[in-house]
Scaffold this motif. Structure first.
Motif, PDB file in Angstrom:
ATOM      1  N   ILE A   1       0.838  -1.201   0.000  1.00 57.26           N
ATOM      2  CA  ILE A   1       0.000   0.000   0.000  1.00 57.26           C
ATOM      3  C   ILE A   1       0.872   1.249   0.000  1.00 57.26           C
ATOM      4  O   ILE A   1       0.636   2.190  -0.744  1.00 57.26           O
ATOM      5  CB  ILE A   1      -0.948  -0.006   1.225  1.00 57.26           C
ATOM      6  N   LYS A   2       1.944   1.205   0.802  1.00 50.47           N
ATOM      7  CA  LYS A   2       2.855   2.352   0.849  1.00 50.47           C
ATOM      8  C   LYS A   2       3.437   2.632  -0.536  1.00 50.47           C
ATOM      9  O   LYS A   2       3.451   3.765  -1.005  1.00 50.47           O
ATOM     10  CB  LYS A   2       3.992   2.057   1.829  1.00 50.47           C
ATOM     11  N   MET A   3       3.885   1.549  -1.210  1.00 55.43           N
ATOM     12  CA  MET A   3       4.468   1.699  -2.544  1.00 55.43           C
ATOM     13  C   MET A   3       3.465   2.315  -3.512  1.00 55.43           C
ATOM     14  O   MET A   3       3.789   3.197  -4.298  1.00 55.43           O
ATOM     15  CB  MET A   3       4.885   0.330  -3.081  1.00 55.43           C
ATOM     16  N   LEU A   4       2.203   1.839  -3.448  1.00 54.64           N
ATOM     17  CA  LEU A   4       1.197   2.319  -4.390  1.00 54.64           C
ATOM     18  C   LEU A   4       0.835   3.779  -4.134  1.00 54.64           C
ATOM     19  O   LEU A   4       0.521   4.513  -5.066  1.00 54.64           O
ATOM     20  CB  LEU A   4      -0.057   1.452  -4.295  1.00 54.64           C
ATOM     21  N   MET A   5       0.854   4.190  -2.860  1.00 56.86           N
ATOM     22  CA  MET A   5       0.395   5.536  -2.542  1.00 56.86           C
ATOM     23  C   MET A   5       1.453   6.599  -2.814  1.00 56.86           C
ATOM     24  O   MET A   5       1.140   7.785  -2.846  1.00 56.86           O
ATOM     25  CB  MET A   5      -0.004   5.626  -1.055  1.00 56.86           C
ATOM     26  N   LYS A   6       2.697   6.202  -2.999  1.00 59.82           N
ATOM     27  CA  LYS A   6       3.752   7.206  -3.169  1.00 59.82           C
ATOM     28  C   LYS A   6       3.651   7.864  -4.540  1.00 59.82           C
ATOM     29  O   LYS A   6       3.073   7.323  -5.466  1.00 59.82           O
ATOM     30  CB  LYS A   6       5.117   6.527  -3.028  1.00 59.82           C
ATOM     31  N   GLU A   7       4.272   9.039  -4.640  1.00 60.22           N
ATOM     32  CA  GLU A   7       4.243   9.742  -5.910  1.00 60.22           C
ATOM     33  C   GLU A   7       5.047   8.966  -6.947  1.00 60.22           C
ATOM     34  O   GLU A   7       6.155   8.524  -6.679  1.00 60.22           O
ATOM     35  CB  GLU A   7       4.838  11.134  -5.739  1.00 60.22           C
ATOM     36  N   ASP A   8       4.449   8.816  -8.134  1.00 59.70           N
ATOM     37  CA  ASP A   8       5.126   8.107  -9.219  1.00 59.70           C
ATOM     38  C   ASP A   8       5.910   9.127 -10.032  1.00 59.70           C
ATOM     39  O   ASP A   8       5.363   9.797 -10.891  1.00 59.70           O
ATOM     40  CB  ASP A   8       4.079   7.400 -10.080  1.00 59.70           C
TER      41      ASP A   8
END
Lengths: 169, 348
Positions: free
Chosen positions: B61-68
């Motif tokens: 979830i942390k990975m997905l929520m970070k700015e891409d």
């Protein structure tokens, strides 16, 4: 249509598009990626013809080694935006005539050859056991000759890269 | 009927293998931290869920929520596909691994394997040789010097260690006489499930193990992401789930290589007493026990990967190349010659 035939036409289409990308792309990286896709479709064609060994070796040697070498060169030299090569109009005409002649020959040979897609691939011809037996019996001498040739080329390449000893005054 | 049934059963097997690989890869990240914590006398993740078991989910979830983030000068298209390529090549290898013998449903015996091609080993080698692309394209497309250096290191390392890997497999082929994974696994059921290839190929196994470490970019061969010299290596510019994919691909790679090592050298799904058990218990149950045994072997090798990572320091680049070309390749060739001699003397 047979399943084989459908797969053949899809693969052929992808292969031709990839080959066109290879030739026409401005960015060398895209050319190389197109070439990789092209090699993959060729390997898939080998599988359709029941030559699995050839298919895998094609991927290992070309996609796995040679293309990586190309990528190395392009990345290290940073050949990102090459200026378009300007060619004389005469050469363009010559190119069109040559390519047209080649296409004529290809179309003619396609017309003569009849059924292109083999519904039933030749059994066992490309399997590794058959191939090994043929290589080690009928074609043993050429096989050994080729390996000696390759080996000497490799040793030559290693020798060329070796630093020469400084000549002492 | 035949084709449809085949399609259905293969689809089911593919989906199961896919889910299991992803789950184990996800929990390897948790396992890695726990092993590291154990080795360094710490506690490790323990906040998310009981014993920190929800940690992989939290990480995801942390990975997905970070700015891409995409660098401005990057090649957008290649920058996007590179993590996918990494993931693809890491997962593709699992197609040829025989996870168990056969399951009999309604008189139809189904091998637990996605596909049994008769050139399985060549297939593995070819997919491994494609593993370079994700790293290389990702490193180049980032348009960052550290990334490019990392990518170049990674690809030269992978190419160098493919060689001894292929050579060690040739020696194994001489012993087994086949390239099909299912046949190799079936051959090792001799001596009531104890005739493992490690007995015939101890040197080959060590070579293969070292090369598997190098191909998965694991310590002591993790030069591509050497923090002290290269910031983050080929994934310096990556963030969010793309970075997650690169890291995840490493764990998927670890799982698949462990399964291959177990299948090729440690008997696959065979365990001591498998043949007697097949006579005593129903067929399907013993097969499932075999699948469990293969999983245990695989998990052991994943543990070995982690154990080595937290024990041995990283090589220097020239040491790495020296080891690959001047030590492993000659040893592998000597191993081939010895194996060929022994096969010629004692077999047939």
């Amino acid at each position: 249509m047979e399943l084989n035939e459908i797969i053949f036409y899809i693969l052929a289409f992808i292969g031709i598009v990839a080959a066109l990308v290879t030739v026409t792309a401005n960015n060398p990286i895209y050319s190389i990626l197109g070439l990789i896709v092209c090699f993959f479709t060729i390997s898939a064609h080998f599988v359709l013809m029941n030559a699995q060994f050839l298919a895998m070796v094609n991927i290992i040697v070309y996609a796995g080694a040679i293309i990586v070498l190309f990528l190395f060169v392009v990345m290290m030299m940073n050949l990102n935006d090459l200026p378009r090569v300007k060619t004389h109009i005469l050469w363009k005409v010559a190119g069109v005539v040559g390519a047209g002649g080649l296409m004529l020959i290809l179309v003619a040979s396609l017309k003569v050859s009849g059924n292109l897609v083999q519904a039933q691939p030749v059994a066992n011809i490309g399997l590794i056991h058959t191939l090994g037996k043929v290589l080690m019996n009928e074609f043993l001498v050429p096989f050994i000759m080729t390996s000696i040739l390759l080996n000497s080329a490799m040793i030559g390449a290693v020798l060329l890269t070796k630093r020469e000893k400084r000549i002492q005054k | 009927m035949g084709l449809e049934a085949l399609l259905i059963e293969k689809t089911i097997i593919v989906v199961i293998v896919f889910i299991v690989t992803l789950t184990i890869a996800a929990y390897s990240t948790y396992g890695e931290r726990k092993v590291a914590a154990f080795i360094q006398d710490r506690i490790g993740p323990n906040k998310a869920g009981p014993y920190g078991l929800m940690q992989p989910l939290a990480d995801g979830i942390k990975m997905l929520m970070k700015e891409d983030f995409v660098p401005q000068q990057a090649n957008k298209f290649l920058f996007h596909i590179a993590p996918g390529l990494s993931m693809l090549t890491a997962l593709m290898v699992s197609a040829v691994i025989p996870w168990g013998k056969t399951i009999i449903i309604g008189g139809r015996s189904i091998p637990i394997q996605v596909t049994d091609i008769n050139i399985g080993i060549l297939y593995v080698l070819s997919v491994v040789s494609l593993g370079v692309y994700g790293v290389m394209i990702g490193g180049w497309a980032s348009n960052n010097k550290y990334s490019l250096m990392g990518a170049l290191r990674a690809s030269s390392q992978m190419i160098s260690y493919e060689l001894p890997m292929g050579l060690s497999l040739i020696a194994l082929l001489m012993v087994t006489g086949t390239m099909s994974f299912s046949e190799i696994a079936a051959q090792q059921s001799g001596w009531n499930g104890m005739q493992w290839n490690i007995i015939y190929q101890p040197i080959g196994f060590v070579l293969f193990l070292i090369c598997a470490f190098a191909e998965a970019n694991r310590t002591p061969f993790d030069l591509p992401e050497c923090e002290a010299e290269l910031v983050g290596g080929y994934h310096t510019e990556y963030s969010s789930m793309k970075l997650g994919f690169f890291l995840f691909a490493e764990y998927a790679h670890m799982f698949v290589s462990s399964a291959i090592i177990s299948t090729l050298y440690f008997g696959g799904y065979n365990f001591p007493g498998i043949n007697t058990l097949y006579e005593m218990l129903p067929h399907n149950i013993v097969t499932l026990i075999g699948v469990g045994v293969l999983m245990i072997k695989t998990l052991f090798f994943i543990f070995l990967f982690m154990w080595v990572r937290w024990t041995i320091p990283r090589f220097r680049y020239d040491q790495l190349m020296n080891l690959g070309w001047k030590r492993l390749v000659p040893i592998a060739i000597a191993n081939i010659i010895i194996t060929a001699g022994v096969v010629l003397l004692f077999d047939k």
